[in-house]
Design a protein around this motif. Structure first.
Motif, short mmCIF file in Angstrom:
data_model
loop_
_atom_site.label_atom_id
_atom_site.label_comp_id
_atom_site.label_asym_id
_atom_site.label_seq_id
_atom_site.Cartn_x
_atom_site.Cartn_y
_atom_site.Cartn_z
N ASP A 1 0.80 -1.13 0.07
CA ASP A 1 0.09 0.05 -0.08
C ASP A 1 0.90 1.43 0.10
N GLY A 2 2.09 1.06 -0.36
CA GLY A 2 2.93 2.36 -0.61
C GLY A 2 4.51 1.93 -0.49
N VAL A 3 5.42 2.74 -0.25
CA VAL A 3 6.71 2.57 -0.19
C VAL A 3 7.34 3.27 1.00
N ARG A 4 8.10 2.30 1.73
CA ARG A 4 8.93 2.90 2.93
C ARG A 4 10.11 3.56 2.31
N ILE A 5 10.50 4.75 2.89
CA ILE A 5 11.63 5.22 2.51
C ILE A 5 12.70 5.46 3.56
N LEU A 6 13.78 4.74 3.23
CA LEU A 6 14.98 4.38 4.24
C LEU A 6 16.09 5.63 3.97
N SER A 7 16.50 6.38 4.91
CA SER A 7 17.57 7.23 4.81
C SER A 7 18.42 7.06 5.74
N ASN A 8 19.62 7.76 5.89
CA ASN A 8 20.63 7.41 7.03
C ASN A 8 20.07 8.02 8.17
N THR A 9 19.04 8.70 8.39
CA THR A 9 18.39 9.31 9.82
C THR A 9 17.06 8.90 9.93
N SER A 10 16.37 8.50 8.90
CA SER A 10 14.93 8.35 9.15
C SER A 10 14.30 7.08 8.24
N MET A 11 13.16 6.64 8.85
CA MET A 11 12.16 5.91 8.05
C MET A 11 10.91 6.39 7.80
N GLU A 12 10.25 6.57 6.65
CA GLU A 12 9.20 7.30 6.13
C GLU A 12 8.35 6.38 5.36
N PHE A 13 7.19 6.79 5.39
CA PHE A 13 6.30 5.87 4.73
C PHE A 13 5.50 6.60 3.83
N LEU A 14 5.67 6.49 2.50
CA LEU A 14 5.00 7.13 1.46
C LEU A 14 3.71 6.41 1.02
#
Length: 861
Positions: A311-324
């Motif tokens: 149902d979306g995409v998790r976006i992983l970066s060096n500092t955070s995890m977001e859910f688009l």
């Protein structure tokens, strides 16, 4: 109105809103995703990180040895291990559906790790060709992988649970593909994996059986990047001229086309649900493209990893995890700026109610007819929220509206509250599983609990199991096994107390399974103590055998009353222990002993003899020997006269000796002696030319001379009778003399034998040789049985007892003679029986009545 700050965070793509809430600030430190290979499991699963050996990077203060590290989605380290595997560069790694990390190196070797970074044996190779050509690219899907070699060959592992590599059809292309994508087996007509291969002149579909060239508008020219949608229905393609195209999986026309103004293919291409495509290049904004309207840009100043979800995409970066994700319709109806939907008015009514404003009642009156829909929208929107405070507010709004709605199903509200409590528990940063409600329903609670116990989150798994009404046995069992593995320093007695305290929480739990795990970990004493608590003998007994507690297993099997279990233990002990020790084990146990004897009587005579000898039961050995002699006599060769009686005689003689050694079996000893003597006796037999001496084994020689298998193993009486029937009176007399047959027995045998062959002259002559010691009654009975009344009349007058004469005459139907004999006997009861015999003859009945009357009144003439 509803809080406008919520909608202010959304992005509009044509007519659809998208949001990108932060799930976690990452807890790891000094992480640079650009220097590492990263594998993220879907459904909020763990993250595997290892330094990318294909890049030249500065090590800073870290060790030169590469480490494979596994984190939760919130960046909490679960485990790490040093990477020391040969085989060349790490080409690809990914998580399977059961959260096993699969790593493939250059030479085609597949290494597997669990979530605790423990290597799972054995390793698997993709084959000799992969080893020789080297793997250059891997495309993973849920539970399989396709690998491309330097020579352009494709190899596939369709299922990591089976781990059987197979080779796909050869494409015949001279150059390596620009890109590849996989259509999972569940979405193909054939049920096999299909690989989309992007070449300079189009796309090929490759499977095990062949290669197919794709025709269509979307495949004009070289393809740089491809990705299949989550449901296997659509394909996103990045072309050589910088366009992003979307077509259905059958290539029937273009559904979306957008010019990205860059011919450089994106590093990552991912579907965001089924409504939009994400493209990511280094040092440029994250681009989201939809079917219509202008794209959306998201700006980042650090490297990203895109993790597609259903149902979306998790976006992983060096500092955070977001859910688009696309904003759910229920959330849009409540929080969209200017919304006047019933759900928005209900949410606004709660705000007015909290501020003690009469506006709350006005809002409720406006939406009274649509109140059930408004309550449902608030409940649904709460389920899609990650912010706990917003969840509570939405649920309060639903509860407020529900109080004025009589026809709404209240179970829906309770069910959502339960679901959110579970989701919030696993979303906690310490747990780090950021599931959305759609992912949770697709994953199912049972799989979530399995993932929690695999991560050793047993307490949370136990509480969730109890809360949602699921069986807790799996959780407690896994906890107990893990506790045993991790508690090598705790003494057995103390560890047993700890285990029993938890195991007793679940009725019907398998103590045997926990005990088996203890045994595998070298805690045999603990295993023996645990298995004592197992109530099911069918599980208890096999485990006792496996840990070497044979005596206890035999006792438990006997107490269970299960014959199969007792035999299981008996056969196990039989194979492991010396015979004498085995005999001592079963001797004191009646049921196992009797079962062993029943089995051995049918299949293991020699072993049973050893058992009886060890216990001094000589008579039982003798009976077995005698039985063996009879079984030997059933041999087809013996029935044809073959000289197999020597071994039989030896068996009988051994039996006779054993009987003689016991004081209680004198009769059996004598019978065995006579049986052997009968087989050895020398007789004279007649043949067509006269008489001649016979060799030993009288019955065998009789069979040879008569060509009839009727003598061997017959009794002395049967042998005499058979000789007379065959006319061999000399042989019959020899047997009589040899075995000291009495005169009475001789007369009985000869009378009935002569009657059998209807030799009446010989019978009459035999009756006149001397006064028969058995009297004449056997002669009468033999004639009557042969239905020869005339012959019977020769002997009836010679019967001395008038009662016997009367009954004999009655048997041949002579009423007057029977009446005369009965009157001589003066027996009224006899007369009554004779009357019944002649009941159909009125004259005879009258005669017997008059005779009885005379006996009753002697003075009457």
């Amino acid at each position: 109105m509803a809080n406008v700050s919520v909608a202010a965070e959304w992005q509009l793509l044509y007519n659809r809103y998208y949001r990108k809430p932060e799930l976690y600030p990452m807890r790891w430190k000094n992480m640079d995703l650009s220097r590492n290979k990263v594998a993220c499991a879907p459904f909020g699963g763990p993250i595997a990180v290892i330094r990318d050996d294909s890049k030249i990077v500065q090590l800073y203060s870290e060790s030169a040895l590469r480490k494979l590290r596994i984190f939760t989605s919130s960046g909490v380290l679960i485990a790490d291990t040093v990477w020391k595997h040969p085989g060349g560069r790490l080409i690809g790694m990914s998580w399977t559906e059961d959260q096993t990390l699969v790593c493939i190196v250059q030479d085609g070797t597949v290494y597997r790790y669990n979530v605790h970074a423990e290597l799972i044996e054995p390793n698997v190779s993709l084959g000799k060709e992969c080893f020789e050509q080297n793997v250059v690219e891997c495309i993973f899907w849920g539970n399989g992988v396709v690998c491309l070699t330097e020579g352009g060959l494709l190899f596939c592992i369709p299922d990591f649970k089976v781990m059987r590599p197979c080779k796909l059809a050869e494409t015949g292309a001279e150059d390596l593909p620009n890109c590849m994508a996989v259509i999972e087996p569940q979405y193909t007509v054939s049920g096999n994996v299909e690989v989309l291969v992007g070449l300079a002149d189009g796309i090929l579909i490759v499977d095990e059986d062949g290669v197919q060239t794709v025709q269509g508008e979307a495949v004009q020219g070289p393809v740089q990047k491809m990705v299949v949608s989550w449901d296997g229905k659509y394909l996103a393609i990045f072309t050589h001229d910088g366009r992003i195209l979307v077509t259905d999986i059958n290539f029937n026309g273009v559904l979306l086309e957008y010019n990205c103004e860059s011919a450089l293919p994106p590093e990552q291409l991912a579907w965001c649900g089924l409504d939009s495509i994400l493209l990511y290049w280094d040092d440029t904004p994250l681009l989201m493209v939809g079917p219509h309207g202008d794209p959306v840009h998201y700006f980042y100043d650090e490297p990203l990893v895109l993790i597609p979800e259903c149902d979306g995409v998790r976006i992983l970066s060096n500092t955070s995890m977001e859910f688009l994700q696309r904003v759910p319709d229920s959330t849009v109806s409540i929080f969209k700026i200017g919304s006047t939907s019933p759900a928005a008015l209900l949410y606004d009514a709660l705000d007015h109610f909290d501020r003690r404003s009469a506006k709350a009642d006005e809002n409720l009156r406006l939406i009274r007819s649509s109140l059930p829909e408004a309550v449902e929208a608030c409940i649904d929107a709460a389920g899609h929220e990650f912010d706990v405070l917003r969840q509570k507010t939405l649920l309060r709004a639903a509860s407020y509206g529900q109080a004025f709605c009589s026809n709404f199903q209240r179970d829906r509200f309770q069910e959502m509250c339960k679901t959110l409590r579970v989701l919030n528990a696993v979303r906690d940063p310490e747990i780090g599983i950021p599931l959305s409600i759609k992912q949770y329903k697709l994953l199912t609670p049972s799989v979530l609990i399995a993932r929690l116990i695999n991560a050793h989150r047993h307490l949370l798994a136990l509480r969730i199991s109890e809360y949602v009404g699921m069986n807790q046995e799996v959780v407690i069992m896994h906890w107990a096994c893990s506790k045993i593995t991790a508690s090598s320093a705790i003494p057995d007695d103390a560890l047993l107390e700890i285990l029993l305290d938890k195991l007793k929480l679940c009725r019907g739990i398998s103590y045997a399974a926990v005990a088996a795990h203890a045994d595998r970990n070298g805690r045999r004493k603990l295993a023996a103590m645990l298995v004592e608590h197992e109530p099911r003998s069918s599980k208890q007994v096999p485990l006792l055998l496996s840990i070497g507690e044979e005596d206890t297993a035999l006792m438990k099997a006997t107490e269970s009353g299960d014959t199969d279990l007792v035999y299981l233990v008996l056969f196990h002990i039989w194979q492991k222990r010396p015979p004498l020790e085995f005999f001592r084990t079963i001797q004191a146990r009646p049921i196992p002993r009797d079962l062993f004897m029943s089995y051995a009587r049918c299949y293991k005579h020699e072993f049973l003899k050893d058992f009886f000898l060890s216990n001094g039961q000589l008579q039982e050995v003798a009976f077995l020997l005698w039985k063996e002699s009879w079984e030997l006599g059933k041999n087809p060769m013996a029935s044809k006269g073959s000289p197999l009686h020597g071994p039989r005689i030896k068996l009988i003689e051994k039996a006779q000796q054993l009987f003689a050694d016991t004081k209680e079996h004198t009769f059996e000893s004598k019978a065995a002696e006579e049986h052997a003597k009968l087989l050895r006796c020398i007789i004279i037999m007649s043949n067509h030319t006269g008489y001649r001496p016979a060799p030993p084994r009288i019955q065998h020689e009789l069979e040879v001379s008569t060509k009839q298998a009727i003598f061997v193993d017959s009794s002395i009486s049967d042998t005499i009778r058979t000789c007379i029937v065959l006319g061999n009176h000399r042989a019959a007399m020899k047997v009589k003399t040899e075995f000291k047959v009495s005169e009475k027995r001789w007369y009985w045998l000869k009378v009935f034998a002569l009657a059998t062959i209807r030799d009446w002259d010989a019978l009459e002559k035999f009756s006149k040789e001397k006064r028969p010691p058995i009297g004449y009654r056997p002669f009468v009975e033999a004639c009557i049985d042969a239905e020869e009344k005339g012959e019977a009349l020769k002997y009836i007058p010679k019967l001395s007892d008038p009662r016997e004469r009367a009954e004999a005459y009655a048997r041949i139907g002579m009423a007057k003679e029977a009446a005369d004999a009965a009157s001589q006997a003066k027996d009224g009861e006899l007369l009554g029986r004779l009357k019944l015999t002649f009941a159909q003859n009125a004259a005879a009945s009258s005669l017997f009545d008059s005779l009885r009357d005379r006996l009753s009144f002697p003075g009457v003439s």
